[in-house]
Design an enzyme around this catalytic site. Structure first.
Site, PDB file in Angstrom:
ATOM      1  N   ALA A  97     -43.401  53.071  55.537  1.00  0.00           N
ATOM      2  CA  ALA A  97     -43.383  52.729  56.810  1.00  0.00           C
ATOM      3  C   ALA A  97     -44.929  51.839  56.687  1.00  0.00           C
ATOM      4  O   ALA A  97     -45.717  52.296  55.557  1.00  0.00           O
ATOM      5  CB  ALA A  97     -43.536  53.821  57.663  1.00  0.00           C
ATOM      6  N   LYS A 118     -50.568  19.973  39.716  1.00  0.00           N
ATOM      7  CA  LYS A 118     -50.234  21.415  39.244  1.00  0.00           C
ATOM      8  C   LYS A 118     -49.718  21.390  37.809  1.00  0.00           C
ATOM      9  O   LYS A 118     -50.183  21.864  36.984  1.00  0.00           O
ATOM     10  CB  LYS A 118     -48.920  21.865  40.039  1.00  0.00           C
ATOM     11  CG  LYS A 118     -48.624  23.352  39.862  1.00  0.00           C
ATOM     12  CD  LYS A 118     -47.287  23.563  40.082  1.00  0.00           C
ATOM     13  CE  LYS A 118     -47.036  24.287  41.573  1.00  0.00           C
ATOM     14  NZ  LYS A 118     -45.695  24.514  41.853  1.00  0.00           N
ATOM     15  N   GLU A 124     -32.234  35.183  41.737  1.00  0.00           N
ATOM     16  CA  GLU A 124     -33.320  35.889  41.208  1.00  0.00           C
ATOM     17  C   GLU A 124     -33.851  37.162  41.789  1.00  0.00           C
ATOM     18  O   GLU A 124     -33.906  37.089  42.966  1.00  0.00           O
ATOM     19  CB  GLU A 124     -34.378  34.938  41.189  1.00  0.00           C
ATOM     20  CG  GLU A 124     -35.732  35.171  40.411  1.00  0.00           C
ATOM     21  CD  GLU A 124     -35.211  35.503  39.023  1.00  0.00           C
ATOM     22  OE1 GLU A 124     -35.223  34.602  38.053  1.00  0.00           O
ATOM     23  OE2 GLU A 124     -35.430  36.754  38.682  1.00  0.00           O
ATOM     24  N   VAL A 141     -40.806  31.470  40.767  1.00  0.00           N
ATOM     25  CA  VAL A 141     -39.512  31.699  40.103  1.00  0.00           C
ATOM     26  C   VAL A 141     -39.582  31.046  38.866  1.00  0.00           C
ATOM     27  O   VAL A 141     -39.193  31.382  37.757  1.00  0.00           O
ATOM     28  CB  VAL A 141     -38.390  31.642  41.094  1.00  0.00           C
ATOM     29  CG1 VAL A 141     -37.212  31.779  40.111  1.00  0.00           C
ATOM     30  CG2 VAL A 141     -38.486  32.626  41.893  1.00  0.00           C
ATOM     31  N   CYS A 164     -40.216  35.762  51.219  1.00  0.00           N
ATOM     32  CA  CYS A 164     -38.898  35.934  50.768  1.00  0.00           C
ATOM     33  C   CYS A 164     -38.102  36.907  51.991  1.00  0.00           C
ATOM     34  O   CYS A 164     -37.257  36.233  52.600  1.00  0.00           O
ATOM     35  CB  CYS A 164     -38.545  36.792  49.597  1.00  0.00           C
ATOM     36  SG  CYS A 164     -39.235  35.950  48.068  1.00  0.00           S
ATOM     37  N   GLU A 219     -42.864  39.601  43.407  1.00  0.00           N
ATOM     38  CA  GLU A 219     -44.178  39.071  43.185  1.00  0.00           C
ATOM     39  C   GLU A 219     -45.035  40.474  42.849  1.00  0.00           C
ATOM     40  O   GLU A 219     -45.059  41.504  43.476  1.00  0.00           O
ATOM     41  CB  GLU A 219     -44.988  38.449  44.165  1.00  0.00           C
ATOM     42  CG  GLU A 219     -44.260  37.029  44.565  1.00  0.00           C
ATOM     43  CD  GLU A 219     -44.996  36.127  45.696  1.00  0.00           C
ATOM     44  OE1 GLU A 219     -45.826  36.580  46.034  1.00  0.00           O
ATOM     45  OE2 GLU A 219     -44.134  35.404  46.277  1.00  0.00           O
TER      46      GLU A 219
HETATM   47  C1  UGA Z   1     -38.604  40.456  47.421  1.00  0.00           C
HETATM   48  C2  UGA Z   1     -37.405  41.269  46.690  1.00  0.00           C
HETATM   49  O1  UGA Z   1     -38.124  42.526  46.436  1.00  0.00           O
HETATM   50  C3  UGA Z   1     -37.188  40.561  45.311  1.00  0.00           C
HETATM   51  O2  UGA Z   1     -36.049  41.518  44.633  1.00  0.00           O
HETATM   52  C4  UGA Z   1     -36.657  39.044  45.448  1.00  0.00           C
HETATM   53  O3  UGA Z   1     -36.462  38.752  44.242  1.00  0.00           O
HETATM   54  C5  UGA Z   1     -37.712  38.515  46.126  1.00  0.00           C
HETATM   55  O4  UGA Z   1     -38.133  39.111  47.388  1.00  0.00           O
HETATM   56  C6  UGA Z   1     -37.156  37.081  46.216  1.00  0.00           C
HETATM   57  O5  UGA Z   1     -36.457  36.998  47.122  1.00  0.00           O
HETATM   58  O6  UGA Z   1     -37.657  36.112  45.676  1.00  0.00           O
HETATM   59  P1  UGA Z   1     -41.249  40.282  47.123  1.00  0.00           P
HETATM   60  O7  UGA Z   1     -40.969  39.477  48.445  1.00  0.00           O
HETATM   61  O8  UGA Z   1     -41.967  39.744  46.057  1.00  0.00           O
HETATM   62  O9  UGA Z   1     -39.771  40.710  46.612  1.00  0.00           O
HETATM   63  O10 UGA Z   1     -41.796  41.622  47.367  1.00  0.00           O
HETATM   64  P2  UGA Z   1     -41.161  43.096  47.693  1.00  0.00           P
HETATM   65  O11 UGA Z   1     -41.986  44.029  46.954  1.00  0.00           O
HETATM   66  O12 UGA Z   1     -40.226  43.265  48.168  1.00  0.00           O
HETATM   67  O13 UGA Z   1     -42.165  43.288  49.186  1.00  0.00           O
HETATM   68  C7  UGA Z   1     -41.683  42.325  50.381  1.00  0.00           C
HETATM   69  C8  UGA Z   1     -42.769  42.978  51.758  1.00  0.00           C
HETATM   70  O14 UGA Z   1     -41.905  44.355  52.171  1.00  0.00           O
HETATM   71  C9  UGA Z   1     -43.892  43.243  51.410  1.00  0.00           C
HETATM   72  O15 UGA Z   1     -44.808  42.738  52.681  1.00  0.00           O
HETATM   73  C10 UGA Z   1     -43.958  44.810  51.262  1.00  0.00           C
HETATM   74  O16 UGA Z   1     -45.213  45.217  51.879  1.00  0.00           O
HETATM   75  C11 UGA Z   1     -43.094  45.344  52.156  1.00  0.00           C
HETATM   76  N1  UGA Z   1     -42.589  46.564  51.984  1.00  0.00           N
HETATM   77  C12 UGA Z   1     -41.738  46.969  50.955  1.00  0.00           C
HETATM   78  C13 UGA Z   1     -42.639  47.624  52.907  1.00  0.00           C
HETATM   79  O17 UGA Z   1     -43.492  47.275  53.939  1.00  0.00           O
HETATM   80  N2  UGA Z   1     -42.159  48.767  52.624  1.00  0.00           N
HETATM   81  C14 UGA Z   1     -41.459  49.026  51.759  1.00  0.00           C
HETATM   82  O18 UGA Z   1     -41.144  50.266  51.416  1.00  0.00           O
HETATM   83  C15 UGA Z   1     -41.452  48.229  50.454  1.00  0.00           C
END
Ligand code: UGA
Length: 432
Positions: free
Chosen positions: A252, A35, A151, A11, A260, A155
């Site tokens: 799914a 870092k 935020e 972030v 997160c 990712e």
């Molecule tokens: C998530 C949120 O989407 C962001 O809005 C937030 O800012 C972030 O957490 C955070 O709190 O910092 P992120 O963890 O980077 O973002 O990734 P996502 O795209 O949300 O995916 C999270 C997990 O859910 C992954 O393992 C993904 O494979 C899974 N997922 C996502 C599913 O299994 N199905 C879906 O339909 C969508």
């Protein structure tokens, strides 16, 4: 504006680089000297599309600087973002030691008005504590404001999310803080929602918890689809076309992971518990996610019968595509479970191999999907990288000992694969 960002993780780095790109003067601080020394030379410790270029360019034009001295960062920025980690404690609660430490440091090093912006994911009421801490440790009676600016970056698409966010949430208490923050974000031309501080803090946890709920819901549905021979992708499409539901986050798979959702759902359950509310929906969301991982493992076991001494190829290690992040990756959990049952594992990931070498022992790291598939009894797709969507299935089939594909992210057409002679196992595609 002169901005400082304390905490140079995902972030902090992305926000710092993007604010610099908008023309601000940005100092990013972190107590990890190694870092910071790397970042000063333009070495970016994470893979995030576009981030390397942004950091290199803004280092060159001197809008972006790095320091391991919080003191220097506090002196440099009128607006100070707190973006340090809030890892989970054993009881699921967020560890706020880092936040408290930064608040004390800010108080002791302020030499004029400062606007302190809380960006890390924190429990509701953290800003109250930040305010109290600064007021307690402040040396001279300089004025300050605290703002909550959660935020929503994902990712893998963090820079795009920063520049084109659906909304910017600002929890503010004073007119001055509101003015500075809206001026700062105004160049992005995105919708800005002004709320009180506690609402802003809650919006973050509520949003992540709701998205996790959508995923667990569709994963639960995938179990029903398998039992009756329906296709969860079609069901999700049909649901998603209803604007009230929306099509996003209804894929799914093998369960959500990352730094997160698992941590934030757990933290939110704990926050609710502390407030005297039993957040049963969220507990079910978490349990469904754990269950989904076991369900996929069971599907693999049901196909292979005996796991011991089988060779299993796993494509995808990162918790999602376009990142090298392995934190709470469902792929890694699956690999560990299969290895525990005595499987020989071969893996490939486009970006996460180096990091995976530090966490996976006794697996064979391969150069490409075909090398991983060579002589394997089963091929599992655990992360939906684009590269895996366009594989040469004929070539793959020749390499595999047994043409069995477990499509953990439902990226393939079951009919096509069956036509090509594969045994296809998807998640909720109607084949329990
Ligand atoms: C998530 C949120 O989407 C962001 O809005 C937030 O800012 C972030 O957490 C955070 O709190 O910092 P992120 O963890 O980077 O973002 O990734 P996502 O795209 O949300 O995916 C999270 C997990 O859910 C992954 O393992 C993904 O494979 C899974 N997922 C996502 C599913 O299994 N199905 C879906 O339909 C969508």
């Amino acid at each position: 504006m002169n901005i400082s960002i304390i905490g140079s993780g995902y972030v902090g780095l992305v926000s710092g680089a993007c604010f610099a790109e908008l023309g601000n003067q940005v100092v990013c601080a972190d107590n990890d000297k190694k870092k910071i020394n790397g970042l000063k030379k333009g070495i970016v410790p994470i893979y995030e599309p576009g981030l390397q270029e942004l950091i290199t360019n803004n280092l060159k034009n001197k809008r972006l600087k790095f320091t391991s001295s919080i003191k220097d960062a506090v002196k440099a920025g009128e607006v100070i973002f707190i973006a340090v980690g809030t890892p989970a404690l054993e009881n699921g609660e967020a560890d706020l030691t880092g936040i408290e430490n930064v608040a004390r440091n800010i108080a002791q090093n302020m030499d004029g008005y400062r606007l302190i912006v809380e960006k890390s994911t924190v429990p509701v009421e953290t800003c109250v504590w930040i305010k109290k801490t600064i007021a307690t440790y402040i040396k001279d009676k300089h004025k300050f404001d605290v703002v909550s600016n959660p935020e929503f970056l994902r990712e893998g698409s963090a820079i795009n999310d920063f520049n084109h966010s659906d909304r910017i949430v600002l929890g503010v208490e004073s007119a001055k803080a509101k003015q500075i923050m809206t001026d700062l974000y105004q160049p992005l031309n995105r919708p800005i929602l002004i709320t009180n501080i506690k609402s802003a803090e809650l919006i973050k946890h509520a949003s992540n918890a709701f998205l996790a709920t959508k995923i667990s819901f569709i994963n639960a549905l995938s179990r029903i689809c398998d039992r009756v021979g329906a296709d969860v992708k079609e069901v999700a499409q049909g649901m998603g076309l209803d604007n009230r539901i929306g099509r996003h986050f209804l894929h799914a798979g093998i369960g959500y992971g990352g730094s997160c959702f698992p941590k934030d759902t757990e933290a939110f359950i704990t926050i609710a518990d502390k407030l005297g509310y039993d957040f049963q929906i969220l507990k079910a969301v978490r349990n469904t996610n754990d269950e989904q991982k076991r369900y996929v493992l069971q599907k693999i076991k049901d196909s292979l019968w005996i796991i011991k001494d089988k060779t299993i190829a796993v494509l995808g290690l990162a918790f999602k595509p376009n990142t090298d992040d392995l934190r709470n990756s469902s792929s890694i959990d699956l690999i560990n479970a299969l290895a525990q049952d005595g499987a020989r594992i071969k893996v490939y990931d486009p970006k996460a191999m180096e990091k995976a070498k530090r966490v996976l022992k006794d697996v064979t790291f391969c150069k490409n999907p075909y090398q991983a598939a060579s002589n394997a009894d089963c091929l599992i797709v655990a992360t939906e990288w684009n590269e895996f969507k366009e594989l040469d299935f004929r070539k793959l089939k020749k390499r595999l000992k047994r043409a069995l594909i477990v499509d953990g992210r439902n990226i393939y057409d079951p009919k096509l694969l069956k036509k090509l002679g594969f045994t296809y196992i998807g998640i909720g595609r109607g084949n329990e």
